[in-house]
Design an enzyme around this catalytic site. Sequence first.
Site, PDB file in Angstrom:
ATOM      1  N   GLY A  42      -1.357  -9.835   2.435  1.00  0.00           N
ATOM      2  CA  GLY A  42      -0.288  -8.993   2.579  1.00  0.00           C
ATOM      3  C   GLY A  42      -0.178  -8.252   3.877  1.00  0.00           C
ATOM      4  N   ALA A  43       0.566  -7.440   3.883  1.00  0.00           N
ATOM      5  CA  ALA A  43       0.927  -6.581   5.115  1.00  0.00           C
ATOM      6  C   ALA A  43      -0.736  -5.965   5.738  1.00  0.00           C
ATOM      7  CB  ALA A  43       1.671  -5.306   4.958  1.00  0.00           C
ATOM      8  N   TRP A  44      -1.345  -5.388   4.968  1.00  0.00           N
ATOM      9  CA  TRP A  44      -2.681  -4.835   5.529  1.00  0.00           C
ATOM     10  C   TRP A  44      -3.531  -5.695   5.804  1.00  0.00           C
ATOM     11  CZ3 TRP A  44      -3.697  -1.255   8.341  1.00  0.00           C
ATOM     12  CH2 TRP A  44      -5.219  -0.618   8.227  1.00  0.00           C
ATOM     13  N   GLY A  45      -3.874  -6.828   4.930  1.00  0.00           N
ATOM     14  CA  GLY A  45      -4.713  -7.768   5.327  1.00  0.00           C
ATOM     15  C   GLY A  45      -4.588  -8.312   6.663  1.00  0.00           C
ATOM     16  N   LYS A  77      -7.700   1.369  -1.503  1.00  0.00           N
ATOM     17  CA  LYS A  77      -7.710   2.744  -1.545  1.00  0.00           C
ATOM     18  C   LYS A  77      -7.185   3.088  -3.192  1.00  0.00           C
ATOM     19  CE  LYS A  77      -6.713   4.155   3.256  1.00  0.00           C
ATOM     20  NZ  LYS A  77      -5.770   4.640   3.954  1.00  0.00           N
ATOM     21  N   GLY A 129      -8.306   5.863   6.569  1.00  0.00           N
ATOM     22  CA  GLY A 129      -7.552   6.818   7.389  1.00  0.00           C
ATOM     23  C   GLY A 129      -6.163   6.459   7.330  1.00  0.00           C
ATOM     24  N   LYS A 187      -5.137  10.854  -1.733  1.00  0.00           N
ATOM     25  CA  LYS A 187      -3.832  11.090  -0.973  1.00  0.00           C
ATOM     26  C   LYS A 187      -2.758  10.245  -1.563  1.00  0.00           C
ATOM     27  CE  LYS A 187      -3.519   6.823   0.954  1.00  0.00           C
ATOM     28  NZ  LYS A 187      -2.276   5.976   1.482  1.00  0.00           N
ATOM     29  N   SER A 217       5.876   5.089   3.793  1.00  0.00           N
ATOM     30  CA  SER A 217       4.542   5.316   2.742  1.00  0.00           C
ATOM     31  C   SER A 217       5.346   5.090   1.515  1.00  0.00           C
ATOM     32  CB  SER A 217       3.786   6.814   2.687  1.00  0.00           C
ATOM     33  OG  SER A 217       3.376   6.721   1.447  1.00  0.00           O
ATOM     34  N   LYS A 221       7.392  -2.610  -4.797  1.00  0.00           N
ATOM     35  CA  LYS A 221       5.949  -2.828  -4.303  1.00  0.00           C
ATOM     36  C   LYS A 221       5.022  -2.041  -4.873  1.00  0.00           C
ATOM     37  CE  LYS A 221       7.399  -4.095   0.485  1.00  0.00           C
ATOM     38  NZ  LYS A 221       7.204  -3.735   1.995  1.00  0.00           N
TER      39      LYS A 221
END
EC number: 1.1.1.94
Length: 332
Positions: A10-13, A106, A136, A191, A254, A278
Amino acid sequence: MKKVAVLGSGAWGTTLGQVMVDSGQQVLIWGRNKKVVREINRRHSNRRFLKGIDLPKELRATTDIKAALEFAEVILLAIPAQTLRENLVNWKGFFPEELPIISTLKGIEVETQFRMTEVVQDVLAVDQSRLGIITGPNLASEIIMRQPAGAVAASENQKNIDLMVEMFSTNYFRIYPSSDLIGCEFAGAAKSVIALAVGIAVGMGYGENTQGLMITRGLAEVAKLGEAYGANPLTFLGLAGIGDLVASAQSPLSRNRSFGEVLGKTGSITKARAQVVKTVEGVYSAGAMLELAHRVGVEAPIIEVVSDVVAGTLNPKDAVDRLMKVSIKADI
């Protein structure tokens, strides 16, 4: 140079894959979607998750989980939090022994209220010394453009911290070490819930004062909760805590903030789910965070109302009214 298997396309990986290539590592991304994997390999892009971005040609991908794990000297987890257990169970038979495992997830597992590293330990029976996390204020759509950012590398093992600093440090991505794994994980999970609360307030038409109230009092709740489970409360004043919370609560990028806005405008969890398709981790983690607070007797009114709103048992207006009637104690 380390060989890193990134489990998640995905986007983060994909973004962390680019960061590690930029830092000099050899990276292989695993993903289920054949079209995404083919595109990363052939077109050096991932338009499904990162439109308009050209990826490094050195970044490679595969749909073969066994090949990815055999390639690895380090394993990076970048899949949705609530799918972690199911995936690890499926991979357990050929998961390498003794390799460092770094989580970027997270969230809190809904069924067990486990943190993500606890899920890894529960399924794979690995020693805590093998585990670390990266966390972070890290919005993928900004980092993929190599905008300056920072993250926290947390582990109870100094060797893992040093490894993560080596793997992720670039001229645009700065890594800060921490030995407070529990605090950093709690901060990253919570968060999302507080960002939902801020989004709900914005959707209802409230301004900066209300948002400041939600952010700071939400942070206080999370710090008290983390401390009850052994975390250092000062962790919540750093990048893993207030840094991540501000980025998630204030940015239209976000998912949690965006979902909260729709929920605040419409008052409908169904409409919010329809408009923000999402994965929104705060929706899943809110109830689990509240259960963790109840176990140790920590009052968490913001987490509680968010949990009730996403469960459909409380509307946003009544949620704000309830918060404004909570008994006042010392600010710090």
